[in-house]
Structure formats: structure tokens, C-alpha cells
Scaffold this motif. Structure first.
Motif, PDB file in Angstrom:
ATOM      1  N   CYS A 281       0.825  -1.217   0.000  1.00 24.67           N
ATOM      2  CA  CYS A 281       0.000   0.000   0.000  1.00 24.67           C
ATOM      3  C   CYS A 281       0.854   1.260   0.000  1.00 24.67           C
ATOM      4  O   CYS A 281       0.480   2.277  -0.585  1.00 24.67           O
ATOM      5  CB  CYS A 281      -0.949   0.020   1.201  1.00 24.67           C
ATOM      6  SG  CYS A 281      -2.321  -1.123   1.004  1.00 24.67           S
ATOM      7  N   ASP A 286      -1.435   4.004  -1.732  1.00 22.82           N
ATOM      8  CA  ASP A 286      -2.670   3.998  -0.938  1.00 22.82           C
ATOM      9  C   ASP A 286      -2.372   4.509   0.471  1.00 22.82           C
ATOM     10  O   ASP A 286      -3.154   5.269   1.043  1.00 22.82           O
ATOM     11  CB  ASP A 286      -3.267   2.588  -0.886  1.00 22.82           C
ATOM     12  CG  ASP A 286      -4.562   2.560  -0.066  1.00 22.82           C
ATOM     13  OD1 ASP A 286      -5.409   3.444  -0.285  1.00 22.82           O
ATOM     14  OD2 ASP A 286      -4.714   1.669   0.785  1.00 22.82           O
ATOM     15  N   GLU A 353      -3.622   0.254   9.726  1.00 21.63           N
ATOM     16  CA  GLU A 353      -3.847   1.682   9.977  1.00 21.63           C
ATOM     17  C   GLU A 353      -2.782   2.237  10.928  1.00 21.63           C
ATOM     18  O   GLU A 353      -2.296   3.354  10.748  1.00 21.63           O
ATOM     19  CB  GLU A 353      -5.247   1.906  10.573  1.00 21.63           C
ATOM     20  CG  GLU A 353      -6.403   1.552   9.658  1.00 21.63           C
ATOM     21  CD  GLU A 353      -6.602   2.517   8.492  1.00 21.63           C
ATOM     22  OE1 GLU A 353      -6.350   3.717   8.655  1.00 21.63           O
ATOM     23  OE2 GLU A 353      -7.003   2.048   7.405  1.00 21.63           O
ATOM     24  N   HIS A 468      -5.988   5.725   3.836  1.00 25.53           N
ATOM     25  CA  HIS A 468      -6.271   5.332   2.446  1.00 25.53           C
ATOM     26  C   HIS A 468      -6.405   6.599   1.614  1.00 25.53           C
ATOM     27  O   HIS A 468      -7.231   7.462   1.907  1.00 25.53           O
ATOM     28  CB  HIS A 468      -7.536   4.477   2.364  1.00 25.53           C
ATOM     29  CG  HIS A 468      -7.398   3.196   3.122  1.00 25.53           C
ATOM     30  ND1 HIS A 468      -6.721   2.104   2.611  1.00 25.53           N
ATOM     31  CD2 HIS A 468      -7.782   2.855   4.371  1.00 25.53           C
ATOM     32  CE1 HIS A 468      -6.724   1.129   3.515  1.00 25.53           C
ATOM     33  NE2 HIS A 468      -7.357   1.565   4.588  1.00 25.53           N
ATOM     34  N   ASP A 469      -5.579   6.678   0.573  1.00 25.83           N
ATOM     35  CA  ASP A 469      -5.423   7.930  -0.157  1.00 25.83           C
ATOM     36  C   ASP A 469      -6.397   8.033  -1.330  1.00 25.83           C
ATOM     37  O   ASP A 469      -6.325   7.251  -2.275  1.00 25.83           O
ATOM     38  CB  ASP A 469      -3.972   8.008  -0.668  1.00 25.83           C
ATOM     39  CG  ASP A 469      -3.608   9.407  -1.110  1.00 25.83           C
ATOM     40  OD1 ASP A 469      -4.512  10.138  -1.577  1.00 25.83           O
ATOM     41  OD2 ASP A 469      -2.422   9.768  -0.988  1.00 25.83           O
ATOM     42  N   ASN A 473      -7.446   6.072  -4.874  1.00 26.08           N
ATOM     43  CA  ASN A 473      -8.760   5.419  -4.871  1.00 26.08           C
ATOM     44  C   ASN A 473      -9.801   6.475  -4.499  1.00 26.08           C
ATOM     45  O   ASN A 473     -10.141   6.646  -3.324  1.00 26.08           O
ATOM     46  CB  ASN A 473      -8.756   4.264  -3.865  1.00 26.08           C
ATOM     47  CG  ASN A 473      -7.654   3.275  -4.187  1.00 26.08           C
ATOM     48  OD1 ASN A 473      -7.657   2.662  -5.238  1.00 26.08           O
ATOM     49  ND2 ASN A 473      -6.688   3.162  -3.292  1.00 26.08           N
ATOM     50  N   PHE A 476     -12.712   6.788  -1.645  1.00 25.96           N
ATOM     51  CA  PHE A 476     -12.490   7.002  -0.207  1.00 25.96           C
ATOM     52  C   PHE A 476     -12.851   8.441   0.163  1.00 25.96           C
ATOM     53  O   PHE A 476     -13.347   8.710   1.261  1.00 25.96           O
ATOM     54  CB  PHE A 476     -11.039   6.694   0.188  1.00 25.96           C
ATOM     55  CG  PHE A 476     -10.796   5.220   0.387  1.00 25.96           C
ATOM     56  CD1 PHE A 476     -11.445   4.532   1.409  1.00 25.96           C
ATOM     57  CD2 PHE A 476      -9.943   4.513  -0.434  1.00 25.96           C
ATOM     58  CE1 PHE A 476     -11.237   3.166   1.598  1.00 25.96           C
ATOM     59  CE2 PHE A 476      -9.739   3.154  -0.263  1.00 25.96           C
ATOM     60  CZ  PHE A 476     -10.394   2.474   0.755  1.00 25.96           C
ATOM     61  N   HIS A 489     -12.893   5.234   6.713  1.00 22.71           N
ATOM     62  CA  HIS A 489     -12.624   4.341   5.582  1.00 22.71           C
ATOM     63  C   HIS A 489     -13.559   3.133   5.609  1.00 22.71           C
ATOM     64  O   HIS A 489     -13.618   2.374   4.656  1.00 22.71           O
ATOM     65  CB  HIS A 489     -11.175   3.881   5.590  1.00 22.71           C
ATOM     66  CG  HIS A 489     -10.772   3.139   6.839  1.00 22.71           C
ATOM     67  ND1 HIS A 489     -10.775   3.721   8.087  1.00 22.71           N
ATOM     68  CD2 HIS A 489     -10.351   1.870   7.019  1.00 22.71           C
ATOM     69  CE1 HIS A 489     -10.366   2.840   8.978  1.00 22.71           C
ATOM     70  NE2 HIS A 489     -10.114   1.699   8.362  1.00 22.71           N
ATOM     71  N   THR A 496     -12.585   0.657  -1.695  1.00 25.68           N
ATOM     72  CA  THR A 496     -11.969  -0.668  -1.590  1.00 25.68           C
ATOM     73  C   THR A 496     -12.053  -1.392  -2.938  1.00 25.68           C
ATOM     74  O   THR A 496     -11.134  -2.115  -3.320  1.00 25.68           O
ATOM     75  CB  THR A 496     -12.679  -1.493  -0.495  1.00 25.68           C
ATOM     76  OG1 THR A 496     -12.880  -0.662   0.638  1.00 25.68           O
ATOM     77  CG2 THR A 496     -11.871  -2.695  -0.103  1.00 25.68           C
ATOM     78  N   LEU A 499      -9.390  -0.223  -5.027  1.00 28.59           N
ATOM     79  CA  LEU A 499      -8.117  -0.787  -4.556  1.00 28.59           C
ATOM     80  C   LEU A 499      -7.908  -2.208  -5.095  1.00 28.59           C
ATOM     81  O   LEU A 499      -6.836  -2.775  -4.998  1.00 28.59           O
ATOM     82  CB  LEU A 499      -8.139  -0.780  -3.022  1.00 28.59           C
ATOM     83  CG  LEU A 499      -6.901  -1.020  -2.194  1.00 28.59           C
ATOM     84  CD1 LEU A 499      -5.756  -0.126  -2.615  1.00 28.59           C
ATOM     85  CD2 LEU A 499      -7.218  -0.793  -0.724  1.00 28.59           C
TER      86      LEU A 499
END
Ligand code: SF4
Length: 654
Positions: A281, A286, A353, A468-469, A473, A476, A489, A496, A499
Motif C-alpha cells: 500500500c 494507498d 492503519e 487510504h489515499d 482510490n 475514499f 474508511h 476498496t 483498490l
């Protein structure tokens, strides 16, 4: 009353120690299921608008999921609900472990608590008998000590406890609630609500079985669910990585991401939990890097940095693995660090996380320091996402001379300075000196610091943004600004899908495929997923099961309850719960435009390299589509009268 429920809530007022039982009609259970759903139903109907989240009128609820206490796989999660002191919006936070099933077996579907006690107390429930106990001797203790002391004082090792640590006692707005020493109901700052009530803990023990409508059918469905778990013949990550080492970073940097083979993801979760995703990730973009200003593969490269805080490099500290109630995966582990500055006899394995928040966000590649940081957060009761994000924010302030050594109590808060990160976290946890300034998260810290620090404070309406960027993606971002709990998220899942992972565990629901940077249609898909995911929370199911296959969840609901349930009812129930969460915010005067994503995270200006290079996301289009699909007003956020009527919520309209 249908199967799956005890049929009663416990309502406690700590201002006068009054305990009352409430027996909602079966219609309420069916309309709202459990968890977040039943929580928002109760609070919306029992709480005035505009209450101080840390005042006596704010109600905090601990609500079991419909399937808690049954043998349905993945059904061990409960939800904490209440008005958030961090965002002043609807707040909820979900946790695994064993507390939810035990609470139901102890005789209650939910506990709702208001008022403020004169002295620290804890609530002890044994087989339907509640008792308020003095907790003066527990005040100041961490969550691990609190659990051990309560178990020894009630003389039962099987007692399950939720508690706050010192951070909740000190009303830190990023404090959380911990059960099983390392499972966290972490977001929305609800630990501070417990602290404001002087409620140190709730301990439960129950020996009653949860009533089931059709045991035989339930056994059959549970077996089918286990068979639906997709396993993989592929090799685990370490071997794959060795074989593919030379080309993996090249692939990831082009944004070819996710593990398209569902069985592979299952294997990875069994072995690593979410820690298996850290390095990929980070490399693909991400995982945010350098307080969202960096590029993963350039500033925290896989070959030299991010691999050190991922998969095998994390699980090598495992003492033993563990699973939440009724879970066949067991993504958790107890870890030990022998010797060195971060020696630890026993702690919990950090998950993705946490690894990203204290790793790529701060450019820290020292895994032992992240395990230590995770342990500090668990013991003090602090949200790891918020804490890591706040330290990354402070680092950027320091690097830009907004903070100096005079402000940081002499700590050199430069990127990647492992010792400084742990020292700063200890101060934050203790509210000591510089730590006091950071203890309420990035928004408050930026206000306290001034001097333009808000430019580096990455949050939505006060909630630090998870790892999560949206520039990789984009959906999000839709979740971060449209869910009634901002910056989540786990609420909605089109991100997701982008992703490369599945986001839908319901066998009977089909979703269209989505393309990463194609915006049209995304808001609608996100609306569908937001309804599905809120039902998972309300059922008490783990959202990870989306990654492991498609499951006959509706069959499981029918077997447990005896209801004749359908996909249509499931979707409608999810929409009803979302609409009521939204109505709570509307009633509090929150408008859609109040939830703003920082420009940096929208790609303004765009990143210079990586799969997201040059990307500025079209968030407005996705949000507009989402609101249209939900039939919520984009101006004031209110669901339409027709939609409320169709959901049976007409009488709750404002
Ligand atoms: S997959 Fe992990 S978080 Fe989910 S229920 Fe299982 S052990 Fe708990």
C-alpha cells in the motif's frame, strides 16, 4: 421476540444511579437490527438537540449486533454510539473481541448511559443483574491493568470488560474505548464521553444462551459460510515476495494493485492480518506518506523502508495468534519484543492503519517503535490513527519552523526520528508539556499553535483522516465527506473496489465493476455500499469478510431470527439506518458543506509521481451523485420527506 435478541436494553443515569430497563417492540429490532442501527434509533429518540458531548445529557451506548453470541462466522463485533466530542456530529465506533457476545449473554442487547457520576464508577453486570461499583482505585490505571483488576475483584477470568485508559479520563478528544486489552472502538473520540461521565469501565459476564429460531438451519448456514471462505493454493506472501521481488515494486508503482485472487487475500489475513498490506500500500500510494505530502515509493521505498514494517517483519514478534468471537480467520496476534529501547513483554500486533499512521506518515521504518506506540495507545486508550496523524502533523510544523525545540520540550521532531515519535506519543498520552498541545488531535492542535499550522492539519470536521489515499482510490474521499461520521474508511466501500479488493460479502447482491479514475456512476455505487456496510455493522459482523468470499448472510439472519428476510429488506434497512444517522446531524445543524476534505488530499496541487501523479479528483461529482442516490438534499443534508416516509421514518422528520 424473535431469535437473536434478549429483548431488553439497560438505561442508566449516572447522575442519580437510576437503572431502568427498556423493552423495544420487535418492529424496532427488525427495522434497525442492532449495533449502529439500534444505537441511532435509541439516541435519536431519547436525546435533545445541541447537547454538550461531554455533558450529562449526552448518551453513550454499547450496542450488540444482531448476530453477536451466535455461531455465525465473523459475528463478534459490537458498536459504541454517541454524539462525538471530536466532531460534534453523530459518532460511532466498532470493535471486535468478545465483549459484544458476552453482553448479550449477560442479558442485554444494549446499554445506554447518561448523566455524570460524582465519583469514578464501573458497571458490573452478571447474568442480568446490574450493579454500579466504585472505581476510584481504577482511575489512572491503564486498560490492561483495569481488566486484570476487575477480573480478580469479581473472581472470574471470563469476565469481559470495556474501559478507558488515562486519556479518556483526561477527556482527550482522540481517546478511545478498549476491550480485550487491544481491541479498540477507536474513532469519534468516544473515550472522552466515558471519561466525562466518570465511567471507567463496563464488565459483563453471562451464561444464558442467545435464543435461536432454528438451530438446525443455523448449523447448516454456518457450515456453508465456512465452506464459502475462499482459500488459495498460492504461496504465502514471503515466498511470493522472494520470487517476484525484482518486479513487485515496478508493478505496484503503476497502480496495478490489490490481490485479485480472493483466496490469496484470505491466506494473507490468516498469516499477517492487515499488516500484510503495509508495504504494497505504501509503494502503490494507498498509504499516505509524510503527512499526505510525500510519494510512497520515492520517500518511503519498499526495498529500503516500507518492507521493514510489513508482513513477516511484523509477525516475527508474534507470541501467539488470536481471533475475535466466532471468527475462523484470527487476524490478531499477541507480540513480544525482547530487549532494546522498546522491549515489551506482551502487547498486540499493530494493524495496517497503525503501521501507516506511525510508519509511512512519519517516515518511520522502525517496526519495534510502532509496536511500542500501538501498546501505548492501547493502554492509555488512544485512537492510533489520530495519534499517528497528529504526530505527523507536528513533524511537518517542525520541519517548516512553525514549531521549534522551544515548543516541543527539546524534542527534535524531524521526519523519521523514531525516538522523537515515541517520546512525543508518551507526552501526548500523559498530557505532559508539548503533549498537552497535541492531545486533542490535529484540528485543535493547529488552533492552539496558530501561525498557519492549519495548512498541515489533515482532517474532516475535526476527525483525522484514515490511511487510504483518495488520490489513488477516489471513492475514499466520498466516504470521508458524506458519511455522518466524517473521515471514515469503513463506511461505504467503493474505494476498496478501486483498490482491487471485493467490498461486498452478500451473496445475493451484485455490484458493477468500477474504474479507478472514472467518476461517473461512482457516487451511486458508493451509496449502495454505504447501505450494505452499515447493515454489516448493525449485524455485528466484521467488514473484512468482504475480502474472503460471498456468504449467505441473509440465510443466517433468517435462521437466527425466524424472519422472512430478503435482499430488498436488507438494502432498505441499511438505507433507514443511514438516513437516521444523517437526520441526527441535520438536527444538530450540520450541513454537507461542513465536511471538507483538505485540498492536498484532493490532489490540489497533484502529486508529482506515482500512479496518482497529476491527479486531481472530481469529488464534487461523486458527492452529488451520492446525495442524489440517497435522496438527501445537497444544501441542508436532509433526506426527502418521500424517502423518509418510504423508510418508515416520517414521524422522525425534522
Ligand atoms: S478477521 Fe480479524 S478483526 Fe475480523 S473478526 Fe476475524 S479476528 Fe476479528
Amino acid at each position: 421476540m424473535s431469535g437473536g435478541y434478549v429483548g431488553r436494553f439497560l438505561n442508566l443515569d449516572l447522575s442519580n444511579d437510576k437503572i431502568k430497563e427498556e423493552r423495544p417492540e420487535e418492529r424496532v429490532y427488525r427495522d434497525f437490527l442492532g449495533g449502529t442501527g439500534l444505537g441511532v434509533w435509541h439516541i435519536y429518540n431519547h436525546q435533545m438537540t445541541g447537547v454538550n458531548p461531554l455533558g450529562p445529557e449526552n448518551i453513550i451506548g454499547f450496542v450488540t449486533g444482531l448476530l453477536n453470541g451466535t455461531k455465525v462466522p465473523f459475528s463478534g463485533r459490537y458498536t459504541v454510539v454517541g454524539k462525538s466530542p471530536l466532531t460534534k456530529t453523530w459518532g460511532d465506533a466498532n470493535s471486535g473481541g468478545f465483549f459484544g457476545p458476552e453482553l448479550k449473554q449477560a442479558g442485554y442487547d444494549a446499554i445506554f448511559i447518561k448523566g455524570i457520576s460524582k465519583k469514578p464508577v464501573y458497571l458490573w453486570i452478571k447474568d442480568g443483574e446490574p450493579e454500579i461499583r466504585d472505581a476510584s482505585h481504577l482511575w489512572g490505571r491503564d486498560t490492561t491493568e483495569t481488566l486484570d483488576i476487575i477480573r480478580s475483584e469479581v473472581g472470574d477470568e471470563k469476565v469481559r470488560v470495556v474501559s478507558i485508559g488515562p486519556s479518556g479520563e483526561k477527556l482527550s478528544l482522540i481517546s478511545c474505548i478498549i476491550n480485550d486489552k487491544g481491541r479498540a472502538a477507536a474513532r469519534s473520540g468516544l473515550g472522552a464521553v466515558m471519561g466525562s461521565k466518570k465511567l471507567k469501565a463496563i464488565a459483563v459476564r453471562g451464561t444464558e444462551r442467545v435464543p435461536i429460531d432454528d438451530q438446525k438451519r443455523l448449523t447448516d448456514v454456518s457450515e456453508r459460510m465456512l465452506k464459502s471462505l475462499r482459500r488459495s493454493p498460492y504461496l504465502p506472501t514471503k515466498v511470493m515476495m522472494t520470487l517476484l521481488k525484482p518486479i513487485i515494486p515496478w508493478i505496484l508503482r503503476r497502480g496495478v494493485v490489490g490481490m485479485p485472487e480472493v483466496g490469496y487475500v484470505t491466506e494473507s489475513y490468516i498469516k499477517y492480518g492487515t499488516a500484510g498490506g503495509m508495504s504494497p500500500c505504501s509503494e502503490m500510494g494507498d498509504a499516505p506518506c509524510k503527512n499526505w505530502a510525500g510519494v510512497g515509493f520515492r520517500d518511503f521505498p519498499m526495498r529500503t523502508k516500507s518492507y521493514k514494517i510489513s508482513d513477516d517483519y511484523v509477525v516475527k514478534y508474534n507470541k501467539r495468534k488470536y481471533a475475535c468471537a466466532a471468527c475462523p480467520i484470527g487476524c490478531g496476534a499477541i507480540v513480544k519484543i525482547e530487549g532494546g529501547p522498546y522491549a515489551l513483554e506482551e502487547g498486540h500486533k499493530p494493524e495496517y492503519e497503525t503501521l501507516a499512521a506511525f510508519g509511512s506518515m512519519t517516515l518511520n521504518d522502525n517496526v519495534e517503535s510502532i509496536i511500542k506506540a500501538n501498546d501505548i495507545c492501547n493502554r492509555y486508550g488512544i485512537d492510533t490513527i489520530s495519534a499517528g496523524a497528529t504526530i505527523a502533523f507536528a513533524m511537518e510544523c517542525y520541519e517548516n519552523n512553525i514549531l521549534t525545540k522551544d515548543d516541543t520540550d527539546g524534542i527534535e521532531l524531524t521526519w523519521g526520528n523514531t525516538e522523537a515519535i515515541v517520546r512525543t506519543l508518551e507526552k501526548l498520552a500523559e498530557h505532559d508539556g508539548f503533549g498537552e498541545l497535541l492531545a486533542d488531535g490535529v484540528k485543535v492542535a493547529a488552533e492552539r499553535i496558530g501561525k498557519g499550522a492549519d495548512e498541515y492539519a489533515m482532517h474532516v470536521h475535526g476527525q483525522e483522516i484514515p490511511m487510504h489515499d483518495p488520490r489513488l482510490n477516489p471513492s475514499f474521499a466520498t466516504a470521508y465527506v458524506t458519511d455522518p461520521t466524517p473521515a471514515r474508511h469503513t463506511k461505504g466501500g467503493a474505494g476498496t473496489l478501486e483498490l482491487g479488493l471485493s467490498s461486498n460479502p452478500f451473496k445475493d447482491v451484485k455490484l458493477p465493476r468500477v474504474k479507478r479514475f472514472q467518476y461517473k456512476g461512482k457516487g451511486k455505487v458508493h451509496a449502495t455500499l454505504s447501505k450494505l456496510h452499515i447493515t454489516l455493522d448493525s449485524l455485528g459482523m466484521c467488514q473484512f469478510l468482504s475480502y474472503f468470499g460471498s456468504f449467505p448472510i441473509i440465510d443466517a439472519i433468517e435462521a437466527v431470527t425466524g424472519w422472512d428476510f430478503s435482499t430488498e429488506e436488507l438494502m432498505k434497512t441499511g438505507e433507514r439506518i443511514q438516513a437516521l444517522r444523517q437526520l441526527f446531524n441535520v438536527r444538530e445543524g450540520i450541513k454537507p458543506s461542513d465536511f471538507k476534505l483538505p485540498d492536498r488530499i484532493k490532489g490540489i496541487p497533484p502529486l508529482p509521481a506515482g500512479p496518482s501523479a497529476g491527479i486531481t479528483i472530481d469529488l464534487d461529482s461523486m458527492v452529488e451523485e451520492f446525495y442524489k442516490a440517497m435522496d438527501w438534499s445537497l444544501e441542508d443534508g436532509k433526506p426527502s420527506e418521500e424517502r423518509l416516509k418510504s423508510l418508515g421514518l416520517a414521524e422522525m422528520s425534522i
